[in-house]
Design a protein around this motif. Sequence first.
Motif, PDB file in Angstrom:
ATOM      1  N   HIS A 356      72.918  79.445  68.719  1.00  0.00           N
ATOM      2  CA  HIS A 356      71.954  78.692  69.521  1.00  0.00           C
ATOM      3  C   HIS A 356      72.070  77.207  69.202  1.00  0.00           C
ATOM      4  O   HIS A 356      72.294  76.810  68.058  1.00  0.00           O
ATOM      5  CB  HIS A 356      70.529  79.166  69.233  1.00  0.00           C
ATOM      6  CG  HIS A 356      69.500  78.554  70.151  1.00  0.00           C
ATOM      7  ND1 HIS A 356      69.203  79.091  71.385  1.00  0.00           N
ATOM      8  CD2 HIS A 356      68.720  77.447  70.013  1.00  0.00           C
ATOM      9  CE1 HIS A 356      68.280  78.349  71.968  1.00  0.00           C
ATOM     10  NE2 HIS A 356      67.971  77.342  71.151  1.00  0.00           N
ATOM     11  N   GLY A 357      71.923  76.375  70.246  1.00  0.00           N
ATOM     12  CA  GLY A 357      71.981  74.942  70.026  1.00  0.00           C
ATOM     13  C   GLY A 357      71.497  74.172  71.231  1.00  0.00           C
ATOM     14  O   GLY A 357      71.208  74.740  72.292  1.00  0.00           O
ATOM     15  N   SER A 358      71.400  72.842  71.058  1.00  0.00           N
ATOM     16  CA  SER A 358      70.951  71.964  72.135  1.00  0.00           C
ATOM     17  C   SER A 358      71.802  70.703  72.128  1.00  0.00           C
ATOM     18  O   SER A 358      72.024  70.106  71.066  1.00  0.00           O
ATOM     19  CB  SER A 358      69.472  71.606  71.939  1.00  0.00           C
ATOM     20  OG  SER A 358      69.045  70.695  72.933  1.00  0.00           O
ATOM     21  N   TRP A 359      72.317  70.297  73.314  1.00  0.00           N
ATOM     22  CA  TRP A 359      73.140  69.103  73.452  1.00  0.00           C
ATOM     23  C   TRP A 359      72.649  68.283  74.639  1.00  0.00           C
ATOM     24  O   TRP A 359      72.174  68.838  75.638  1.00  0.00           O
ATOM     25  CB  TRP A 359      74.616  69.476  73.662  1.00  0.00           C
ATOM     26  CG  TRP A 359      75.284  69.898  72.397  1.00  0.00           C
ATOM     27  CD1 TRP A 359      76.037  69.142  71.565  1.00  0.00           C
ATOM     28  CD2 TRP A 359      75.237  71.199  71.810  1.00  0.00           C
ATOM     29  NE1 TRP A 359      76.459  69.873  70.489  1.00  0.00           N
ATOM     30  CE2 TRP A 359      75.983  71.145  70.608  1.00  0.00           C
ATOM     31  CE3 TRP A 359      74.629  72.403  72.167  1.00  0.00           C
ATOM     32  CZ2 TRP A 359      76.148  72.240  69.784  1.00  0.00           C
ATOM     33  CZ3 TRP A 359      74.785  73.489  71.342  1.00  0.00           C
ATOM     34  CH2 TRP A 359      75.539  73.401  70.164  1.00  0.00           C
ATOM     35  N   LYS A 360      72.785  66.975  74.532  1.00  0.00           N
ATOM     36  CA  LYS A 360      72.341  66.078  75.595  1.00  0.00           C
ATOM     37  C   LYS A 360      73.456  65.107  75.931  1.00  0.00           C
ATOM     38  O   LYS A 360      74.029  64.469  75.040  1.00  0.00           O
ATOM     39  CB  LYS A 360      71.095  65.305  75.149  1.00  0.00           C
ATOM     40  CG  LYS A 360      70.492  64.413  76.229  1.00  0.00           C
ATOM     41  CD  LYS A 360      69.211  63.755  75.732  1.00  0.00           C
ATOM     42  CE  LYS A 360      68.572  62.902  76.815  1.00  0.00           C
ATOM     43  NZ  LYS A 360      67.306  62.271  76.351  1.00  0.00           N
ATOM     44  N   THR A 367      70.436  67.871  79.579  1.00  0.00           N
ATOM     45  CA  THR A 367      70.316  68.626  78.333  1.00  0.00           C
ATOM     46  C   THR A 367      70.792  70.059  78.534  1.00  0.00           C
ATOM     47  O   THR A 367      70.487  70.691  79.556  1.00  0.00           O
ATOM     48  CB  THR A 367      68.863  68.629  77.836  1.00  0.00           C
ATOM     49  OG1 THR A 367      68.447  67.282  77.590  1.00  0.00           O
ATOM     50  CG2 THR A 367      68.728  69.430  76.541  1.00  0.00           C
ATOM     51  N   TYR A 368      71.543  70.576  77.559  1.00  0.00           N
ATOM     52  CA  TYR A 368      71.993  71.969  77.546  1.00  0.00           C
ATOM     53  C   TYR A 368      71.381  72.637  76.318  1.00  0.00           C
ATOM     54  O   TYR A 368      71.532  72.151  75.197  1.00  0.00           O
ATOM     55  CB  TYR A 368      73.516  72.056  77.460  1.00  0.00           C
ATOM     56  CG  TYR A 368      74.245  71.373  78.586  1.00  0.00           C
ATOM     57  CD1 TYR A 368      74.613  72.070  79.733  1.00  0.00           C
ATOM     58  CD2 TYR A 368      74.582  70.022  78.503  1.00  0.00           C
ATOM     59  CE1 TYR A 368      75.297  71.442  80.767  1.00  0.00           C
ATOM     60  CE2 TYR A 368      75.258  69.384  79.525  1.00  0.00           C
ATOM     61  CZ  TYR A 368      75.615  70.098  80.658  1.00  0.00           C
ATOM     62  OH  TYR A 368      76.283  69.478  81.676  1.00  0.00           O
ATOM     63  N   GLU A 369      70.704  73.752  76.515  1.00  0.00           N
ATOM     64  CA  GLU A 369      70.114  74.475  75.390  1.00  0.00           C
ATOM     65  C   GLU A 369      70.244  75.966  75.629  1.00  0.00           C
ATOM     66  O   GLU A 369      70.034  76.452  76.749  1.00  0.00           O
ATOM     67  CB  GLU A 369      68.644  74.105  75.200  1.00  0.00           C
ATOM     68  CG  GLU A 369      68.025  74.778  73.977  1.00  0.00           C
ATOM     69  CD  GLU A 369      66.629  74.270  73.655  1.00  0.00           C
ATOM     70  OE1 GLU A 369      66.054  74.729  72.657  1.00  0.00           O
ATOM     71  OE2 GLU A 369      66.126  73.410  74.413  1.00  0.00           O
ATOM     72  N   GLY A 370      70.630  76.705  74.579  1.00  0.00           N
ATOM     73  CA  GLY A 370      70.759  78.144  74.712  1.00  0.00           C
ATOM     74  C   GLY A 370      71.677  78.722  73.657  1.00  0.00           C
ATOM     75  O   GLY A 370      72.079  78.047  72.704  1.00  0.00           O
ATOM     76  N   LEU A 431      79.083  75.189  77.032  1.00  0.00           N
ATOM     77  CA  LEU A 431      77.678  74.852  77.286  1.00  0.00           C
ATOM     78  C   LEU A 431      77.160  75.566  78.539  1.00  0.00           C
ATOM     79  O   LEU A 431      76.637  74.948  79.480  1.00  0.00           O
ATOM     80  CB  LEU A 431      77.527  73.335  77.420  1.00  0.00           C
ATOM     81  CG  LEU A 431      77.936  72.520  76.186  1.00  0.00           C
ATOM     82  CD1 LEU A 431      77.793  71.033  76.452  1.00  0.00           C
ATOM     83  CD2 LEU A 431      77.107  72.929  74.978  1.00  0.00           C
ATOM     84  N   GLU A 433      75.109  79.254  78.974  1.00  0.00           N
ATOM     85  CA  GLU A 433      74.604  80.436  78.275  1.00  0.00           C
ATOM     86  C   GLU A 433      75.003  81.724  78.982  1.00  0.00           C
ATOM     87  O   GLU A 433      75.430  82.691  78.333  1.00  0.00           O
ATOM     88  CB  GLU A 433      73.084  80.350  78.138  1.00  0.00           C
ATOM     89  CG  GLU A 433      72.496  81.468  77.288  1.00  0.00           C
ATOM     90  CD  GLU A 433      71.025  81.248  76.988  1.00  0.00           C
ATOM     91  OE1 GLU A 433      70.579  81.659  75.905  1.00  0.00           O
ATOM     92  OE2 GLU A 433      70.328  80.654  77.841  1.00  0.00           O
TER      93      GLU A 433
END
Length: 656
Positions: A356-360, A367-370, A431, A433
């Motif tokens: 799991h992680g988050s990138w912007k 933003t990408y999160e998952g 990126l 999910e």
Amino acid sequence: VIIVRRTQCLAIYGMAPPADFDANQRDIDQILASFRLLPLEVIPTPTPAPSEAGFHEDKEHGFSISYPKEWNPLPPRSKEVLFSIAAPEYLPGMQVVLMTVEEGKTPAEIGSEFPGQISKVYSDFELVSQGEIKLKDGTLAYEVTYTGAPPGSGILGMKVVFVVRGTECFWLQGYSSPENFAEHEPLIDEVIQSFQLAPSAEGAPTPRAEEIDESTFARNFTKIYLTHLPMPGESPTEEMMRTPVTAFEASETGANMMISTTPAIDPSVKVIVKIFKVKTNALLHEGPFKTTLKPSHTLGEAFPMGILKGPGEYQIRFYADGSLVKIIDFEVIATPTPTPVPGKADILSHTSYMKHGSWKEIFSGKTYEGDFLHVVGEIQNSGAVNLKDFKIGATYFDSNGAVLDAGPTHLEHDPRWLAPGEKAPFLLILLDEEASKEVARYELVLEFNETTEAPYELNTFGDRGYVNKWGTYNVIGEVQNAGERNIESVKLYATFYDENGRVIDIDYTYTGATSLDMLAPGQKSSFKLYPGRSDVKGQVQGYSLHADCKLTDRVIYRGFQILSQNSRVGTLGDYIVEGEIKNVGDQDAKFVQIVATFYGTGKKVVAADSTFADPRDLKAGEIGQFKLSTYEYKASAEVEPVEIESYQLEFECSVY
């Protein structure tokens, strides 16, 4: 009141009956305040007669040296210093330093390059003389005499003599104050001329100082032998595990120490392994023999080629419950130079995992999160020219073999450039999910450009891997600025492998996080790395390192001097170093930081610590205190003070 002057300790007592002490304290304080130290009469130290000499023999490193009996041994200031001795007033003095050089290098080749190198590190450098000499026993050497101020010290007169044996270069460093150097030089020459290398054991039978206990061997083992260690990305075969080997190429990562047992080794039997270099009989490694039971063999602990001292003859001795049960002789040979292939790079190994992680995105703000697919691996420059601008692309397939319409792939880590033969890790993150959950396999594509630019020269050494008491694999070591420019943003990567040599995780750190942010030529800084994935705990069986940095034109302020330093064992069982540091330069300094690196057997880094001076900011001429400790490594890795053989201090600051 206690006052110390060099080796003198003066205790001044003020006394009165307890009932009257308060009434008399003002008078006592006035008397104590009147105390003054008067200048000592300076009596020149007479030159000791060479015939009245002390003697030091280092059997591990194969040399001996004589010195005036009035001189006193000093603790080594760095891991390279094998022996240090000085007069009672600390000048003159002598130290023996051991460095590693290329096979075939002569004293003249090394010594003639030395003035150019040292002038970049020492301030006020002035060359006095240089040239070839012979020691009393006929050994050819090279002598350099100069004056200069080492980092953190005042100006000294110095004479360095270089003596070479194979890949070992001994530096015999004599020193005194500039005004007294001419007077002390004959005595320094006498000490240097007494230096002798132990007779070479090359060509002689391997020493057998201990008898092999055949009965202990027969009770516990069937056979013991060495095998090749699989290269990263290579899987061990049954044939590889069953084929004894007595010669290894220097380019190999290491060797497996194999034991066949019928039945399996009794866990109560304590097996110890010692590795020696035959030529000098120097002990390079000593430790317990860790084994892993396999259906067809017992796999012993692998050892890296890095613990050996280049090509040559070596010997491993196995001990069971204190008895010598087996001796294996083996050889490390120089790696043949392959026919160069220009502009070639390979992905050696890679694995994938979900995290799991988050990138912007910086510019769009998206933003990408998952839970995303991560692909971790290693690239090697397998050609003959330098490479840069690496790009790694991926095509993803589902379980039916269809190409997935996936979102962007982010290249989190990649090498800036690689010299021929050099390796570095990479990390790709998908990126997307939904697509990440559907990936059944993937294919990687590698692109790069050739370049005439060369990576800046950085050396990593003294590193070791260990498992702390929480089961996490750690790597600690040192990186050195081996070039001629000041550098900053020094970044270390560790690539971690499983028992089959596959990449399973990477980690990176900047030295400035816990140690020095900028490094002058020749300066070193410690580092520490460990896997970030909790699911690989217990799987890490090896690692490799890669270093990178940025050049800087910023001046590194070196106007400090360590006035005093003392070591002791603390109440928590840690090794403590405390002392004083003075700003001897002409600039005010902020955030004055002192860093200690602690060394153990085989010059391996066993612990490191950093602290700010107290006070943290030192104006020109001001003095601060510092205290450093190995407590972190005592608590996490059970590093005991008895394991620490020497330490080295470094410092840095911000200047305004």
